[in-house]
Enzyme design. Structure first.
Site, PDB file in Angstrom:
ATOM      1  N   LYS A 184       0.829  -1.201   0.000  1.00 51.59           N
ATOM      2  CA  LYS A 184       0.000   0.000   0.000  1.00 51.59           C
ATOM      3  C   LYS A 184       0.873   1.264   0.000  1.00 51.59           C
ATOM      4  CE  LYS A 184      -3.629  -2.628   0.084  1.00 51.59           C
ATOM      5  NZ  LYS A 184      -3.034  -3.966   0.016  1.00 51.59           N
TER       6      LYS A 184
HETATM    7  C1  LIG Z   1      -9.169  -3.924  -2.267  1.00 60.05           C
HETATM    8  C2  LIG Z   1      -8.627  -4.513  -1.004  1.00 60.05           C
HETATM    9  N1  LIG Z   1      -9.466  -4.738   0.020  1.00 60.05           N
HETATM   10  C3  LIG Z   1      -9.027  -5.243   1.183  1.00 60.05           C
HETATM   11  C4  LIG Z   1      -7.705  -5.546   1.393  1.00 60.05           C
HETATM   12  C5  LIG Z   1      -7.299  -6.178   2.703  1.00 60.05           C
HETATM   13  O1  LIG Z   1      -6.344  -5.435   3.404  1.00 60.05           O
HETATM   14  P1  LIG Z   1      -5.371  -6.188   4.437  1.00 60.05           P
HETATM   15  O2  LIG Z   1      -4.419  -7.011   3.646  1.00 60.05           O
HETATM   16  O3  LIG Z   1      -4.711  -5.074   5.193  1.00 60.05           O
HETATM   17  O4  LIG Z   1      -6.234  -7.020   5.337  1.00 60.05           O
HETATM   18  C6  LIG Z   1      -6.790  -5.308   0.371  1.00 60.05           C
HETATM   19  C7  LIG Z   1      -5.349  -5.527   0.576  1.00 60.05           C
HETATM   20  O5  LIG Z   1      -4.623  -6.310   0.244  1.00 60.05           O
HETATM   21  C8  LIG Z   1      -7.263  -4.791  -0.877  1.00 60.05           C
HETATM   22  O6  LIG Z   1      -6.427  -4.589  -1.899  1.00 60.05           O
END
Ligand SMILES: Cc1ncc(COP(=O)(O)O)c(C=O)c1O
Length: 385
Positions: A184
């Protein structure tokens, strides 16, 4: 071609991250404490939201947002299939059913017309992702939602620093959820954040992330005398550690620089790719200022096998790339769940897109190498080699 390797993504860490992590360690307060509070303040200011609630990941942020809205068994939540699987998983974890809607092929974001067509009497909410940092058309989605009295939750996992009609993503009247995973814009290792304009909702989210406890540890620590907490509702452990938050605070101080670096790199790719046949650069609608969390291109007229061969050919030339976005409905764990009709744009985009290396401090030279490798891989026969 030289044997250098260019990664698809890379976080930027320096002395500031190290010194704030040390500060957290030396303070002895390593979870859900003062550093988390600082991180929340920095994100709230950046997205122009009055409230930011830190949690352990983007996934727990999304889950908690739906849970707080009361989404549960019997409910349906409209989501894109062309996204990351977490967006559908959180609906299932609430006991509800994700219903997949097709996307606009130019932005890969939910198509408002497809959202309208997916509404049933059971629909409670729309979970709209700003895919890879490209803002979705919020006004159009909100118009559909308000016609049917649906909540809108923004999956802004990738969208920190992106703007919709000049306003930062995360500052709207909807709940928005961010991620600080290493791919990110701002990276903590793991971490998430929920932003909202609703102070009462923020208070509830703060309790829910900490087992439903009425008072945070920090509030008890700061209180005069002994304060005994209670538990008005059952919650979770979705706390963020102060060690992770320390990295986040340091990263937030550099957000503008990270965004500038990515936008400059995207403009450079746009220029370089304008001379490569069959590869379409991202299209940016008038209302959007993306953060280029990823730089996604479309391999025109390709199928998944040809696109995958191109990924292999790039890898052989020292360039790490990835398929663009997955189609969640095509994964075996989803079976027929949530599929109410064909998703042609989703399937085409899942087969044809790929992500090129993109990070805040990518060298111009490396981008030239990426595009040369791409041209070389596509060369000759018109097929990936
Ligand atoms: C569109 C989207 N939603 C949700 C997530 C979930 O985030 P995390 O990996 O911090 O749980 C991600 C990340 O990878 C994502 O790209």
């Amino acid at each position: 071609m030289s044997q250098r390797r260019i990664p698809v993504a890379r976080p930027t860490f320096g002395d500031r991250e190290e010194s704030l992590v040390l500060e957290a360690l030396r303070s002895g307060w390593v979870t859900q404490g003062p550093m988390v509070e600082r991180f929340e303040g920095a994100v709230a200011r950046a997205v122009e939201a009055p409230e930011a609630v830190a949690v352990s990941s983007g996934t727990t942020a999304l889950f908690l947002a739906l849970h707080a809205l009361g989404v549960g068994p019997g409910d349906e939540v409209i989501v894109p299939s062309l996204s990351f699987i977490a967006i559908a998983n959180v609906v299932v974890h609430c006991g509800a059913t994700p219903v997949f809607a097709d996307v606009d092929p130019s932005t890969y974001n939910l198509d408002p017309k497809a959202v309208a067509a997916a509404v049933t009497p059971r629909t409670r909410a729309v979970l709209v992702a700003h895919q890879l940092g490209m803002p979705a058309d919020l006004d159009a989605i909100e118009a559909v939602a308000s016609r049917h009295s649906l909540a809108v939750v923004e999956d802004a996992a990738c969208a920190l620093g992106s703007r919709y009609r000049g306003r930062p993503i995360g500052g709207s009247a909807n709940i928005a959820c961010f991620s600080f995973h290493p791919r990110k814009i701002v990276v903590c290792g793991e971490g998430g954040m929920i932003t909202t304009r609703d102070a009462a909702l923020a208070g509830r989210l703060r309790r829910l992330r900490h087992q439903g406890m009425s008072l945070s540890d920090l509030a008890r620590h700061r209180a005069k005398g002994v304060v005994i907490e209670d538990y008005p509702e059952i919650g979770y452990n979705f706390r963020l550690s102060d060690i992770h938050a320390a990295v986040g605070v340091a990263q937030m101080e550099q957000l503008d620089r990270f965004l500038e670096g990515r936008r400059a790199a995207a403009a450079r790719y746009d220029r370089l790719l304008s001379e490569v046949d069959r590869i379409e650069a991202p299209r940016v609608p008038d209302y959007a200022l993306p953060n280029y969390q990823s730089y996604i291109v479309r391999y025109l007229n390709a199928d998944a096998a040809t696109r995958n061969a191109l990924l292999e050919a790039l890898d052989a030339r020292g360039v790490a790339s990835r398929r663009g976005l997955m189609a969640i409905h095509a994964e075996p764990c989803y079976g027929d769940v949530g599929l109410r009709g064909p998703l042609p744009e989703t399937e085409r985009a899942a087969a044809q897109t790929l992500i090129l290396p993109m990070y805040a401090d990518i060298e111009a030279d490396d981008q030239v190498h990426v595009v040369e490798a791409l041209r070389d891989a596509l060369d000759g026969t018109g097929k990936a080699t």
